[in-house]
Design a protein around this motif. Structure first.
Motif, PDB file in Angstrom:
ATOM      1  N   SER A  95       0.845  -1.190   0.000  1.00 50.90           N
ATOM      2  CA  SER A  95       0.000   0.000   0.000  1.00 50.90           C
ATOM      3  C   SER A  95       0.888   1.251   0.000  1.00 50.90           C
ATOM      4  O   SER A  95       2.076   1.197   0.366  1.00 50.90           O
ATOM      5  CB  SER A  95      -0.922   0.020   1.222  1.00 50.90           C
ATOM      6  N   VAL A  96       0.268   2.351  -0.382  1.00 50.72           N
ATOM      7  CA  VAL A  96       0.963   3.643  -0.380  1.00 50.72           C
ATOM      8  C   VAL A  96       1.484   3.928   1.024  1.00 50.72           C
ATOM      9  O   VAL A  96       2.650   4.302   1.221  1.00 50.72           O
ATOM     10  CB  VAL A  96      -0.024   4.744  -0.862  1.00 50.72           C
ATOM     11  N   LEU A  97       0.627   3.699   2.027  1.00 50.24           N
ATOM     12  CA  LEU A  97       1.021   3.961   3.411  1.00 50.24           C
ATOM     13  C   LEU A  97       2.173   3.056   3.843  1.00 50.24           C
ATOM     14  O   LEU A  97       3.122   3.513   4.496  1.00 50.24           O
ATOM     15  CB  LEU A  97      -0.192   3.760   4.341  1.00 50.24           C
ATOM     16  N   ASP A  98       2.107   1.787   3.457  1.00 53.83           N
ATOM     17  CA  ASP A  98       3.181   0.859   3.867  1.00 53.83           C
ATOM     18  C   ASP A  98       4.520   1.245   3.246  1.00 53.83           C
ATOM     19  O   ASP A  98       5.571   1.055   3.863  1.00 53.83           O
ATOM     20  CB  ASP A  98       2.825  -0.586   3.502  1.00 53.83           C
ATOM     21  N   ASN A  99       4.500   1.767   2.018  1.00 58.54           N
ATOM     22  CA  ASN A  99       5.756   2.210   1.412  1.00 58.54           C
ATOM     23  C   ASN A  99       6.436   3.259   2.298  1.00 58.54           C
ATOM     24  O   ASN A  99       7.641   3.193   2.538  1.00 58.54           O
ATOM     25  CB  ASN A  99       5.505   2.794   0.019  1.00 58.54           C
ATOM     26  N   VAL A 100       5.648   4.215   2.777  1.00 58.28           N
ATOM     27  CA  VAL A 100       6.241   5.264   3.620  1.00 58.28           C
ATOM     28  C   VAL A 100       6.604   4.693   4.990  1.00 58.28           C
ATOM     29  O   VAL A 100       7.647   5.025   5.554  1.00 58.28           O
ATOM     30  CB  VAL A 100       5.289   6.471   3.767  1.00 58.28           C
ATOM     31  N   ALA A 101       5.739   3.789   5.501  1.00 63.19           N
ATOM     32  CA  ALA A 101       6.018   3.184   6.816  1.00 63.19           C
ATOM     33  C   ALA A 101       7.356   2.444   6.786  1.00 63.19           C
ATOM     34  O   ALA A 101       8.131   2.499   7.744  1.00 63.19           O
ATOM     35  CB  ALA A 101       4.885   2.235   7.206  1.00 63.19           C
ATOM     36  N   LEU A 102       7.635   1.784   5.669  1.00 58.00           N
ATOM     37  CA  LEU A 102       8.913   1.068   5.551  1.00 58.00           C
ATOM     38  C   LEU A 102      10.093   2.039   5.624  1.00 58.00           C
ATOM     39  O   LEU A 102      11.107   1.762   6.254  1.00 58.00           O
ATOM     40  CB  LEU A 102       8.959   0.284   4.240  1.00 58.00           C
ATOM     41  N   ALA A 103       9.927   3.188   4.972  1.00 64.60           N
ATOM     42  CA  ALA A 103      11.000   4.190   5.004  1.00 64.60           C
ATOM     43  C   ALA A 103      11.161   4.745   6.417  1.00 64.60           C
ATOM     44  O   ALA A 103      12.287   4.940   6.895  1.00 64.60           O
ATOM     45  CB  ALA A 103      10.692   5.316   4.020  1.00 64.60           C
ATOM     46  N   GLN A 155       5.475  11.616  -6.257  1.00 64.54           N
ATOM     47  CA  GLN A 155       5.118  12.291  -5.004  1.00 64.54           C
ATOM     48  C   GLN A 155       5.360  11.354  -3.823  1.00 64.54           C
ATOM     49  O   GLN A 155       5.876  11.750  -2.772  1.00 64.54           O
ATOM     50  CB  GLN A 155       3.631  12.703  -5.008  1.00 64.54           C
ATOM     51  N   LEU A 156       4.998  10.070  -4.027  1.00 65.81           N
ATOM     52  CA  LEU A 156       5.191   9.074  -2.966  1.00 65.81           C
ATOM     53  C   LEU A 156       6.686   8.915  -2.657  1.00 65.81           C
ATOM     54  O   LEU A 156       7.088   8.802  -1.492  1.00 65.81           O
ATOM     55  CB  LEU A 156       4.570   7.740  -3.392  1.00 65.81           C
ATOM     56  N   GLU A 157       7.502   8.942  -3.704  1.00 68.61           N
ATOM     57  CA  GLU A 157       8.950   8.829  -3.474  1.00 68.61           C
ATOM     58  C   GLU A 157       9.464   9.996  -2.628  1.00 68.61           C
ATOM     59  O   GLU A 157      10.348   9.824  -1.787  1.00 68.61           O
ATOM     60  CB  GLU A 157       9.696   8.784  -4.815  1.00 68.61           C
ATOM     61  N   VAL A 158       8.882  11.171  -2.836  1.00 73.45           N
ATOM     62  CA  VAL A 158       9.300  12.320  -2.024  1.00 73.45           C
ATOM     63  C   VAL A 158       8.924  12.074  -0.561  1.00 73.45           C
ATOM     64  O   VAL A 158       9.725  12.327   0.355  1.00 73.45           O
ATOM     65  CB  VAL A 158       8.664  13.632  -2.540  1.00 73.45           C
ATOM     66  N   ALA A 159       7.720  11.540  -0.334  1.00 71.96           N
ATOM     67  CA  ALA A 159       7.304  11.227   1.047  1.00 71.96           C
ATOM     68  C   ALA A 159       8.278  10.240   1.676  1.00 71.96           C
ATOM     69  O   ALA A 159       8.652  10.365   2.846  1.00 71.96           O
ATOM     70  CB  ALA A 159       5.882  10.662   1.057  1.00 71.96           C
ATOM     71  N   MET A 160       8.705   9.255   0.886  1.00 72.53           N
ATOM     72  CA  MET A 160       9.634   8.243   1.417  1.00 72.53           C
ATOM     73  C   MET A 160      11.001   8.840   1.721  1.00 72.53           C
ATOM     74  O   MET A 160      11.647   8.487   2.700  1.00 72.53           O
ATOM     75  CB  MET A 160       9.758   7.085   0.417  1.00 72.53           C
ATOM     76  N   VAL A 161      11.427   9.767   0.874  1.00 71.83           N
ATOM     77  CA  VAL A 161      12.702  10.448   1.115  1.00 71.83           C
ATOM     78  C   VAL A 161      12.601  11.291   2.396  1.00 71.83           C
ATOM     79  O   VAL A 161      13.484  11.252   3.259  1.00 71.83           O
ATOM     80  CB  VAL A 161      13.071  11.330  -0.103  1.00 71.83           C
TER      81      VAL A 161
END
Ligand SMILES: Nc1ncnc2c1ncn2[C@@H]1O[C@H](COP(=O)(O)OP(=O)(O)OP(=O)(O)O)[C@@H](O)[C@H]1O
Length: 260
Positions: A95-103, A155-161
């Motif tokens: 999920s979009v949220l899990d991608n950021v949670a992993l980061a 945009q999601l990659e920016v959130a992860m960064v």
């Protein structure tokens, strides 16, 4: 003031070809700096050598005064120097949220797996949602990353960064392949990045460059041809000559003297 990023005589060769030739550059903390130049100028090579993706053949890279030249990319990232890739680095089946949670987890040094366990700690969930909100994707939190458009993935990659709490973010042609509307949204997002972040961006779209950068460095044949504020770069005759005959010449001068 100690520069956040400093390059001293940075050099990278491929056999007998010196793709990056004794580059000196200093970025102040919080500076927004763009790297431009005609095709083959050495931008990608310089970018990768700064990030540690490529080894330097000579010279040094300093992060907040510390020499990181011999450190691998992952160690530089742990010290706050984070790069994006032209190809997507997302977990598409999460999920979009899990991608950021992993980061976020990587920062908190919690073991990471793409499942619910990734968010079993409330603070990780809260942090991840905060970063998603900051890039305008909170409404897509439960969607699979694969369901996002190209622009939304960026945009999601920016959130992860942002989740890695970096000091320096290096963007590698972030608007490549975006539609005009996606580019516009992305530029607005870049303009909202926290002021304390230092940004180095390699970007072909000069319109984007001149909107975002406080300082622009032009590479030509591996060397720094000019470095300065956008207005000075546009007016620089050597820069104009370097771009002559390139399809981007028009972009370079289209806005000269105009307002934005
Ligand atoms: N892996 C490689 N092996 C040999 N030569 C390379 C390699 N990568 C790049 N080069 C050469 O190094 C020089 C700089 O290339 P680089 O890709 O860094 O330039 P660039 O400014 O990023 O170009 P572009 O805007 O076209 O992406 C070019 O002459 C290129 O042909």
């Amino acid at each position: 003031m100690t520069p956040l990023l400093e390059l001293r005589g940075l050099t990278r060769s491929y056999g007998s070809l010196t793709a990056v030739d004794s580059v000196d550059l200093a970025l102040a903390p919080g500076e927004r700096h763009a790297l431009i130049g005609p095709n083959g100028a050495g931008k990608s090579t310089l970018f990768a050598t700064v990030a540690g993706t490529l080894r330097a053949s000579g010279g040094s890279v300093l992060l907040s005064g510390q020499d990181v030249t011999s450190l691998p990319e992952g160690e530089r990232a742990r010290r706050g120097m984070v790069r994006t890739y032209q190809h997507s680095s997302l977990f598409l089946d999460c999920s979009v949220l899990d991608n950021v949670a992993l980061a976020v987890q990587r920062v908190h040094r919690v073991a990471h797996r793409c499942d619910r366990a990734a968010r079993r700690f409330r603070h990780i969930d809260t942090e991840a949602r905060r970063h998603l909100d900051s890039v305008g994707l909170l409404g897509r939190a439960q969607d699979m990353a694969a369901a996002l458009s190209h622009g939304e993935r960026r945009q999601l990659e920016v959130a992860m960064v942002l989740a890695t709490e970096p000091a320096l973010v290096m963007f590698d042609e972030p608007t490549a392949g975006m539609s005009a509307a996606e580019t516009e949204r992305f530029v607005a997002l870049m303009e909202r990045l926290p002021e304390r972040l230092t940004v180095l961006i390699v970007e072909h779209d000069l319109d984007v460059v001149f909107r975002l950068a406080e300082r622009v460095t032009v590479l030509h044949l591996g060397k720094v041809l000019a470095s300065g504020p956008p207005e000075a770069i546009r007016a620089d005759e050597a820069v104009q000559r370097a771009y002559l005959g390139s399809a981007r010449t028009e972009d370079l001068f289209a806005e000269a003297g105009g307002e934005r």
